[in-house]
Structure formats: structure tokens, C-alpha cells
Design a protein around this motif. Structure first.
Motif, PDB file in Angstrom:
ATOM      1  N   VAL A  94     -51.691 -33.358  -3.345  1.00 22.37           N
ATOM      2  CA  VAL A  94     -52.907 -33.176  -4.146  1.00 22.37           C
ATOM      3  C   VAL A  94     -53.748 -32.050  -3.564  1.00 22.37           C
ATOM      4  N   LEU A  95     -53.885 -32.032  -2.245  1.00 19.51           N
ATOM      5  CA  LEU A  95     -54.670 -30.982  -1.604  1.00 19.51           C
ATOM      6  C   LEU A  95     -54.050 -29.610  -1.843  1.00 19.51           C
ATOM      7  N   ASP A  96     -52.726 -29.527  -1.784  1.00 19.16           N
ATOM      8  CA  ASP A  96     -52.052 -28.256  -2.052  1.00 19.16           C
ATOM      9  C   ASP A  96     -52.332 -27.797  -3.489  1.00 19.16           C
ATOM     10  N   ALA A  97     -52.250 -28.726  -4.439  1.00 22.53           N
ATOM     11  CA  ALA A  97     -52.522 -28.380  -5.841  1.00 22.53           C
ATOM     12  C   ALA A  97     -53.976 -27.946  -6.010  1.00 22.53           C
ATOM     13  N   TRP A  98     -54.893 -28.643  -5.341  1.00 21.06           N
ATOM     14  CA  TRP A  98     -56.304 -28.278  -5.450  1.00 21.06           C
ATOM     15  C   TRP A  98     -56.579 -26.930  -4.812  1.00 21.06           C
ATOM     16  N   LEU A  99     -55.986 -26.680  -3.643  1.00 21.44           N
ATOM     17  CA  LEU A  99     -56.188 -25.393  -2.973  1.00 21.44           C
ATOM     18  C   LEU A  99     -55.636 -24.239  -3.807  1.00 21.44           C
ATOM     19  N   ALA A 100     -54.568 -24.497  -4.565  1.00 23.70           N
ATOM     20  CA  ALA A 100     -53.981 -23.453  -5.407  1.00 23.70           C
ATOM     21  C   ALA A 100     -54.855 -23.169  -6.622  1.00 23.70           C
ATOM     22  N   LYS A 101     -55.302 -24.206  -7.301  1.00 23.01           N
ATOM     23  CA  LYS A 101     -56.092 -24.041  -8.537  1.00 23.01           C
ATOM     24  C   LYS A 101     -57.162 -25.130  -8.587  1.00 23.01           C
ATOM     25  N   PRO A 102     -58.226 -24.938  -7.835  1.00 20.25           N
ATOM     26  CA  PRO A 102     -59.224 -26.009  -7.692  1.00 20.25           C
ATOM     27  C   PRO A 102     -59.874 -26.449  -9.000  1.00 20.25           C
ATOM     28  N   GLN A 103     -60.208 -25.530  -9.862  1.00 22.06           N
ATOM     29  CA  GLN A 103     -60.924 -25.899 -11.086  1.00 22.06           C
ATOM     30  C   GLN A 103     -60.030 -26.608 -12.105  1.00 22.06           C
ATOM     31  N   GLN A 104     -58.730 -26.420 -11.993  1.00 18.41           N
ATOM     32  CA  GLN A 104     -57.814 -27.150 -12.879  1.00 18.41           C
ATOM     33  C   GLN A 104     -57.731 -28.617 -12.480  1.00 18.41           C
ATOM     34  N   LEU A 105     -57.768 -28.876 -11.183  1.00 15.40           N
ATOM     35  CA  LEU A 105     -57.610 -30.251 -10.706  1.00 15.40           C
ATOM     36  C   LEU A 105     -58.934 -31.009 -10.733  1.00 15.40           C
ATOM     37  N   VAL A 106     -59.992 -30.386 -10.263  1.00 19.09           N
ATOM     38  CA  VAL A 106     -61.307 -31.039 -10.207  1.00 19.09           C
ATOM     39  C   VAL A 106     -62.361 -30.043 -10.704  1.00 19.09           C
ATOM     40  N   PRO A 107     -62.571 -29.991 -12.014  1.00 17.88           N
ATOM     41  CA  PRO A 107     -63.585 -29.082 -12.552  1.00 17.88           C
ATOM     42  C   PRO A 107     -64.963 -29.411 -11.983  1.00 17.88           C
TER      43      PRO A 107
END
Length: 132
Positions: A94-107
Motif C-alpha cells: 500500500v505504501l509503495d502504491a501511495w508513494l507512486a501515485k498518492p492522490q489516486q490512493l488517498v485524495p
């Protein structure tokens, strides 16, 4: 003959142990280098976050023991209502996904941060946070 066989077994065991120790040292050296790179990558986060427990800033919660924590999971930090509504636990993936595209995961969270393109840099940062 028996003595010669014993010497061969002892030598093979010693070589095997030495090789195993060398592999462990090499793995530790790589982990240390990855952690150091992650510490360097943390410069992106330090304006808003700390890795020390209880040291929340005005702009972001501390990231001490982040992995395994629920999003908006600190009682002593004021999260936005939008962030509180998201059911998410910080895992490495989850952290990797957020670090890659933060606004997509947690606007609406960490708006100045637009992400990290480099998978290597993200993994280093995760290793650093994991080691806190």
C-alpha cells in the motif's frame, strides 16, 4: 582412510560456513545501503513528517512504526474527515502504491507530494521507514 575422510568433512564444513557468513555479510551490507538510501529519500518527507514517535508536526503525523498502522490511526493527530473515511492499513504494498501515485490512493492527503517515479527510491524509503 577414516582420518582423511574426517579432514575432508571438516574442511567442507568450514568452507560452507565461511561462504554462508560471507553471504550474510553481503546481504547485511545491501540492506544497510538500501536503508541509507531511504534515509536520503526521506528528505522529501521531513518538512511535514518525523520518524520519532509522538512528534507530529502541524502538517503531518509522525511516521514511526507506520507499517501495520491504520490510515488516520493516531489518536493525537487531527486528520481531515475525507482521510478518516478511507479504510486502509499501511503495508509495504500500500505504501509503495501511495508513494507512486498518492492522490489516486488517498485524495486530499499530502497535496504537495506528487509521488516518486523510481521504484528503487520507493523501496529504499520503505526500507528506511520499516527500520524505524
Amino acid at each position: 582412510m577414516r582420518s582423511l575422510l574426517l579432514v575432508v568433512v571438516v574442511l567442507l564444513t568450514a568452507c560452507s560456513t565461511s561462504q554462508h557468513d560471507a553471504e550474510l555479510n553481503s546481504a547485511n551490507t545491501l540492506q544497510d545501503a538500501l536503508w541509507q538510501q531511504g534515509q536520503d529519500e526521506f528528505i522529501r518527507c521531513v518538512a511535514c513528517h518525523s520518524v520519532e514517535a509522538g512528534s507530529n508536526t502541524e502538517f503531518g503525523p509522525h511516521l514511526h512504526q507506520l507499517l501495520g498502522r491504520k490510515l488516520a490511526g493516531l489518536d493525537d493527530y487531527l486528520y481531515t474527515e475525507a482521510v478518516k473515511q478511507i479504510d486502509l492499513v499501511w503495508t509495504e504494498e500500500v505504501l509503495d502504491a501511495w508513494l507512486a501515485k498518492p492522490q489516486q490512493l488517498v485524495p486530499e492527503m499530502c497535496l504537495p507530494f506528487t509521488g516518486m517515479r523510481s521504484a528503487e527510491a520507493r523501496q529504499a524509503l520503505i526500507a528506511y521507514l520499516k527500520g524505524q
